[in-house]
Motif scaffolding. Structure first.
Motif, short mmCIF file in Angstrom:
data_model
loop_
_atom_site.label_atom_id
_atom_site.label_comp_id
_atom_site.label_asym_id
_atom_site.label_seq_id
_atom_site.Cartn_x
_atom_site.Cartn_y
_atom_site.Cartn_z
N ALA A 65 23.70 52.54 28.79
CA ALA A 65 24.52 53.38 29.79
C ALA A 65 25.74 52.95 30.15
CB ALA A 65 23.72 53.17 31.03
N GLY A 66 26.36 51.84 29.48
CA GLY A 66 27.83 51.48 29.29
C GLY A 66 28.07 50.40 30.67
N TRP A 67 27.00 49.92 30.96
CA TRP A 67 27.31 48.47 31.74
C TRP A 67 27.62 47.43 31.15
CZ3 TRP A 67 28.17 49.62 36.44
CH2 TRP A 67 27.39 50.61 37.09
N GLY A 68 27.34 46.98 29.82
CA GLY A 68 27.81 45.97 29.03
C GLY A 68 29.31 46.00 29.07
N SER A 69 29.77 47.29 28.61
CA SER A 69 31.24 47.53 28.46
C SER A 69 32.23 47.21 29.66
CB SER A 69 31.61 48.88 28.04
OG SER A 69 31.20 49.03 26.55
N ARG A 70 31.25 47.80 30.78
CA ARG A 70 31.92 47.67 32.11
C ARG A 70 32.12 46.29 32.67
NH1 ARG A 70 28.54 52.15 33.86
NH2 ARG A 70 29.17 53.89 32.98
N LEU A 71 30.93 45.60 32.40
CA LEU A 71 31.02 43.98 32.97
C LEU A 71 32.13 43.32 31.86
CD1 LEU A 71 27.11 43.19 32.79
CD2 LEU A 71 28.80 43.18 34.87
N MET A 72 32.08 43.68 30.84
CA MET A 72 33.17 42.87 29.87
C MET A 72 34.73 43.18 30.15
SD MET A 72 31.89 40.70 27.98
CE MET A 72 33.20 40.28 26.85
N ARG A 73 34.98 44.49 30.65
CA ARG A 73 36.21 45.13 30.97
C ARG A 73 36.54 44.43 32.41
NH1 ARG A 73 34.49 50.36 29.01
NH2 ARG A 73 35.42 50.35 26.90
N ALA A 74 35.70 44.37 33.19
CA ALA A 74 35.98 43.71 34.51
C ALA A 74 36.29 42.00 34.55
CB ALA A 74 34.76 43.84 35.47
N ALA A 75 35.40 41.42 33.43
CA ALA A 75 35.74 40.11 33.16
C ALA A 75 37.02 40.00 32.45
CB ALA A 75 34.58 39.86 32.03
N GLU A 76 37.39 40.77 31.87
CA GLU A 76 38.72 40.60 31.09
C GLU A 76 39.95 41.04 32.12
OE1 GLU A 76 41.43 42.94 27.62
OE2 GLU A 76 39.23 42.99 27.37
N ASP A 77 39.72 41.83 32.90
CA ASP A 77 40.63 42.15 34.09
C ASP A 77 40.88 40.63 34.80
OD1 ASP A 77 41.01 44.77 33.09
OD2 ASP A 77 39.77 45.64 34.77
N GLU A 78 39.68 40.12 34.94
CA GLU A 78 39.88 39.16 35.96
C GLU A 78 40.32 38.11 35.29
OE1 GLU A 78 39.32 36.27 39.19
OE2 GLU A 78 39.37 38.65 39.04
N ALA A 79 40.34 37.80 33.88
CA ALA A 79 40.76 36.69 33.23
C ALA A 79 42.52 36.94 33.00
CB ALA A 79 40.23 36.73 31.73
N VAL A 80 42.59 38.20 32.91
CA VAL A 80 44.21 38.52 32.97
C VAL A 80 44.80 38.20 34.39
CG1 VAL A 80 45.91 40.28 32.71
CG2 VAL A 80 44.16 40.19 31.00
N ARG A 81 44.26 38.64 35.34
CA ARG A 81 44.68 38.23 36.72
C ARG A 81 44.90 37.00 36.77
NH1 ARG A 81 43.20 36.66 41.35
NH2 ARG A 81 40.93 36.22 40.95
N ARG A 82 43.94 36.04 36.17
CA ARG A 82 43.90 34.53 36.32
C ARG A 82 45.01 33.76 35.21
NH1 ARG A 82 38.40 32.16 38.24
NH2 ARG A 82 37.55 33.83 39.61
N GLY A 83 45.62 34.61 34.50
CA GLY A 83 46.46 34.21 33.58
C GLY A 83 46.20 33.96 32.17
N CYS A 84 45.10 34.58 31.65
CA CYS A 84 44.57 33.93 30.34
C CYS A 84 45.18 34.96 29.36
CB CYS A 84 42.84 34.39 30.45
SG CYS A 84 42.00 33.43 31.40
N THR A 85 45.29 34.42 28.28
CA THR A 85 45.92 35.15 26.91
C THR A 85 44.68 35.18 26.09
OG1 THR A 85 46.50 33.09 26.13
CG2 THR A 85 48.16 34.40 27.55
N ASP A 86 43.42 34.68 26.02
CA ASP A 86 42.70 34.96 25.09
C ASP A 86 41.32 34.84 25.82
OD1 ASP A 86 43.95 34.38 22.45
OD2 ASP A 86 44.92 33.04 23.79
N MET A 87 40.20 35.36 24.99
CA MET A 87 38.81 35.67 25.61
C MET A 87 37.80 35.25 24.26
SD MET A 87 37.59 38.64 27.80
CE MET A 87 36.25 38.44 28.76
N ILE A 88 36.89 34.46 24.46
CA ILE A 88 35.91 34.38 23.82
C ILE A 88 34.40 34.60 24.13
CG2 ILE A 88 37.44 32.48 22.31
CD1 ILE A 88 35.81 30.34 24.04
N VAL A 89 33.40 34.68 23.17
CA VAL A 89 32.11 34.80 23.43
C VAL A 89 31.31 34.89 22.15
CG1 VAL A 89 32.25 37.42 22.89
CG2 VAL A 89 30.61 36.43 24.58
#
Length: 147
Positions: free
Chosen positions: A83-107
């Motif tokens: 239903a799109g929740w996984g994508s929404r969760l990941m986008r929210a995490a990415e937005d938070e990571a960028v807000r905190r100054g991140c340039t890379d993300m791993i999983v």
């Protein structure tokens, strides 16, 4: 627990979960990593999806450290998957990571889980460990973010 004695009064013990040992190792490795990189301590964060009635529908846990965001766990309740929740969760995490100054993300994701979800979100495979668990593979994925 099994114990093996060694010369010089040291002993090696194998046992179950050890919260004290886990905390000590985390403290020691964090201190070592901070000294080696100057990146400071990792900072944990979470993203939660809750229904109107308060029931947990899904969530994500991760950490930020030295410009890197790592996703530890992502889960969506079975009746709300696709239903799109996984994508929404990941986008929210990415937005938070960028807000905190991140340039890379791993999983990482086992082949029976959701590596295709991460690929659709722009992650690229960085490696894989075949045969675990039970003939499946552990897929490691990376994405440059914030640019």
């Amino acid at each position: 627990m099994s114990t093996e004695q060694h010369p010089g009064a040291a002993s090696l013990q194998v046992g179950g979960k050890d919260d004290d040992l886990e905390q000590r190792l985390d403290d020691e490795l964090t201190a070592f990593n901070t000294a080696a990189t100057g990146a400071g301590e990792p900072d944990d964060f979470s993203v939660r999806v809750t229904a109107a009635d308060g029931e947990l529908l899904g969530g994500l846990t991760g950490w930020v450290w030295g410009g890197l965001c790592g996703v530890e766990m992502l889960w969506v309740r079975a009746d709300h998957r696709h239903a799109g929740w996984g994508s929404r969760l990941m986008r929210a995490a990415e937005d938070e990571a960028v807000r905190r100054g991140c340039t890379d993300m791993i999983v990482s994701s086992y082949t029976f889980q959701a590596p295709d979800l991460y690929r659709r979100l722009g992650f690229r495979e960085a490696g894989r460990l075949p045969g675990v668990p039970g003939g499946h593979e552990d897929v490691y994925l990376h994405k440059a973010i914030g640019s």
